[in-house]
Design an enzyme around this catalytic site. Structure first.
Site, PDB file in Angstrom:
ATOM      1  N   GLY A 193       0.848  -1.192   0.000  1.00  9.63           N
ATOM      2  CA  GLY A 193       0.000   0.000   0.000  1.00  9.63           C
ATOM      3  C   GLY A 193       0.874   1.229   0.000  1.00  9.63           C
ATOM      4  O   GLY A 193       1.082   1.893  -1.014  1.00  9.63           O
ATOM      5  N   ARG A 194       1.479   1.478   1.160  1.00  8.88           N
ATOM      6  CA  ARG A 194       2.304   2.672   1.362  1.00  8.88           C
ATOM      7  C   ARG A 194       3.388   2.817   0.294  1.00  8.88           C
ATOM      8  O   ARG A 194       3.614   3.904  -0.222  1.00  8.88           O
ATOM      9  CB  ARG A 194       2.961   2.568   2.743  1.00  8.88           C
ATOM     10  CG  ARG A 194       3.674   3.811   3.186  1.00  8.88           C
ATOM     11  CD  ARG A 194       4.500   3.539   4.450  1.00  8.88           C
ATOM     12  NE  ARG A 194       3.732   2.865   5.488  1.00  8.88           N
ATOM     13  CZ  ARG A 194       3.015   3.489   6.423  1.00  8.88           C
ATOM     14  NH1 ARG A 194       2.976   4.799   6.448  1.00  8.88           N
ATOM     15  NH2 ARG A 194       2.352   2.800   7.326  1.00  8.88           N
ATOM     16  N   CYS A 204      -9.130  21.823  17.615  1.00  9.56           N
ATOM     17  CA  CYS A 204      -9.032  22.047  19.054  1.00  9.56           C
ATOM     18  C   CYS A 204      -8.569  20.806  19.795  1.00  9.56           C
ATOM     19  O   CYS A 204      -9.343  20.136  20.492  1.00  9.56           O
ATOM     20  CB  CYS A 204     -10.378  22.531  19.584  1.00  9.56           C
ATOM     21  SG  CYS A 204     -10.931  23.977  18.690  1.00  9.56           S
TER      22      CYS A 204
HETATM   23  C1  LIG Z   1      -2.520  -2.526   5.743  1.00 13.83           C
HETATM   24  C2  LIG Z   1      -2.284  -3.838   5.126  1.00 13.83           C
HETATM   25  C3  LIG Z   1      -1.471  -3.943   4.000  1.00 13.83           C
HETATM   26  C4  LIG Z   1      -0.716  -2.774   3.411  1.00 13.83           C
HETATM   27  O1  LIG Z   1       0.306  -2.345   4.228  1.00 13.83           O
HETATM   28  P1  LIG Z   1       1.396  -1.284   3.711  1.00 13.83           P
HETATM   29  O2  LIG Z   1       2.281  -1.096   4.858  1.00 13.83           O
HETATM   30  O3  LIG Z   1       0.665  -0.062   3.332  1.00 13.83           O
HETATM   31  O4  LIG Z   1       2.082  -1.910   2.552  1.00 13.83           O
HETATM   32  C5  LIG Z   1      -1.340  -5.175   3.419  1.00 13.83           C
HETATM   33  N1  LIG Z   1      -1.980  -6.264   3.923  1.00 13.83           N
HETATM   34  C6  LIG Z   1      -2.767  -6.196   5.005  1.00 13.83           C
HETATM   35  C7  LIG Z   1      -3.441  -7.406   5.498  1.00 13.83           C
HETATM   36  C8  LIG Z   1      -2.954  -4.979   5.641  1.00 13.83           C
HETATM   37  O5  LIG Z   1      -3.718  -4.921   6.737  1.00 13.83           O
END
Ligand SMILES: *Cc1c(COP(=O)(O)O)cnc(C)c1O
Length: 461
Positions: A314-315, A388
């Site tokens: 993801g990241r 706040c």
């Molecule tokens: C959040 C998550 C990801 C993605 O994680 P990243 O650190 O953004 O690569 C992949 N698999 C599962 C099961 C997740 O919960």
């Protein structure tokens, strides 16, 4: 590659995303404002795919001549904008979802594509899937449910039975490996709520195999997020690989998902005229973990299994592709500290408050007498939002060049877990999102209006 860099415009140095001037963009759309680079997202996806051996002409991931048969399932929770999902879909990505809402987004992002079973390359993760979510995923032909407890497996079995279907299931194993990341984003230790303990997962498979409406399709793990070295991945793969092999011969499972978690570089100010954090990343300095190192280290451990390897980044795909642009509203010199009050708050970007997350912050148009890169600055300041809460800060004790009311700042590396975690707290409308492609910019999500804030609310008469 990097897509945020300074360029000269009319004799002044201005931060650009690809070829788009962020000062002009902020003036046009207002702030706070999320901006993403299409080129960076594509570069990251393609580099990961290539490092795993790529895919055949026009085909999906998972070619037989790839280094390893693989499917990259983008973790939708990192950035779920339809335009981003659509972009990755066109690259051949699958998706890892954690809710019915995310599945809906994937279906919408793919709406114009003629594709059999639009969820056939999606995995459904998460510890708390509801009846409605399981039903939706079954009806859409989900590739696999990644189940996190035996109770969940039993429940999926009963829902599938009631619908006259068989549910594909993988168990998420918790390998009890220390990901050495922030405690809130570590998931692979026994004390975390995620997955089934390594010691008991074999028995859990044996029991699941007896369920009538379950097909055992794979095994999954995900040890944490923002990992900055390859060792925890290696440790976890080495621990789980023999089990995966065993499950393949016992139950004919077809995949091993090694999860996501590849870290990105958050910290390194822009060098003069260049995006320093990317330069450093690409040269391998201060970057223990690159896409290529990750793949080159893990592929030899995974290939011999003869299983399809799923990845859930993801990241790594979107994090450094995004920035949050904000405007300086006021400077406040307190007795102990100087505060720069900006128009983006913790409701727009919660990572600093939630995980002590660091984001580099740079001036969009540095004053001509500053070095143009954040150096030449004097006192450390706190960059705080209007919300706040004392936790409402974007940075603390940060050395930045002097700034004036109305100046724009760019909060870098905000493409992942940024907008998706934004809320309406303090009744602040959600910021817009913009996708930059070369010299073009498109609004991919409009700024919310006050009217949006009260939509669905009624006053009982
Ligand atoms: C959040 C998550 C990801 C993605 O994680 P990243 O650190 O953004 O690569 C992949 N698999 C599962 C099961 C997740 O919960």
């Amino acid at each position: 590659m990097h897509s945020f860099h300074y360029k000269q415009v009319d004799g002044r140095n201005t931060l650009h995303c690809e070829d788009v001037d962020l000062q002009a963009l902020a003036e046009e759309h207002g702030t706070p404002l999320y901006v993403y680079s299409k080129a960076t997202i594509l570069d990251h996806y393609r580099r990961l795919d290539a490092a795993l051996g790529g895919r055949p002409e026009g085909g999906k991931s998972g070619s037989s001549d790839a280094l390893v048969d693989h499917l990259i399932c983008f973790a939708v929770k990192a950035n779920s904008n339809l335009a981003i999902l659509n972009l990755l879909d066109h690259e051949g990505a699958g998706f890892d979802i954690v809710s019915g809402g995310e599945l809906y987004r994937v279906l919408r992002a793919r709406a114009e594509r003629e594709k059999e079973g639009p969820a056939s390359d999606c995995t459904f993760a998460g510890v708390g899937k509801s009846y409605e979510e399981i039903k939706l995923a079954l009806n859409e032909g989900i590739y696999c449910f990644n189940a996190e407890s035996e109770a969940e497996v039993a429940y999926i079995d009963s829902v599938a039975g009631a619908l006259g279907k068989k549910a594909p299931v993988a168990l998420r194993v918790n390998p009890n490996v220390d990901a050495k990341t922030h405690k809130y984003i570590s998931t692979g230790k026994s004390e975390n709520k995620f997955g089934i303990d390594f010691e008991v997962v074999r028995d859990a498979y044996a029991r699941a195999a007896k369920l009538e409406h379950i097909t055992l399709r794979g095994i999954q793990m995900h040890i944490g997020s923002q990992l900055t070295s390859v060792e925890p991945f290696v440790e976890a793969v080495k621990k789980v690989a023999p089990l995966a092999e065993e499950l393949k011969s016992a139950y004919g499972i077809e995949f091993f998902s090694i999860g996501g978690g590849i870290g990105i570089v958050y910290q390194d100010s822009l060098a003069s005229g260049e995006a320093g954090w990317w330069k450093q990343r690409d040269s391998g300095e201060n970057t223990p973990l690159t896409i290529e190192k990750y793949a080159q280290t893990l592929v030899p451990l995974l290939k011999p299994l003869g299983l399809r390897i799923l990845l859930e980044p993801g990241r790594m795909i979107v994090g450094n592709a995004g920035a949050l642009v904000t405007k300086v509203l006021y400077e406040k010199k307190g007795a102990a500290k100087t505060f720069e009050i900006v128009d983006a708050g913790m409701n727009d970007l919660i990572r600093p408050a939630l995980y002590e997350g660091h984001h580099d912050i740079v001036p969009v148009t540095p004053a001509p007498d500053s070095q143009g890169d954040g150096s030449g600055s004097s006192v450390p300041v706190d960059i705080v939002g209007p919300v706040c809460e004392s936790g409402d800060f974007l940075a603390q004790d940060r050395v930045l060049p002097p700034m004036e009311q109305g100046d724009y700042l760019a909060v870098l590396s905000a493409g992942a877990y940024g907008f998706v975690m934004a809320s309406n707290y303090n009744s602040r409308p959600l910021p817009p999102e913009i996708l930059v492609d070369g010299g073009k910019s498109r609004v991919i999500r409009e700024r919310q209006t006050y009217h949006d804030l009260v939509r669905g609310e009624t006053i009982p008469r």
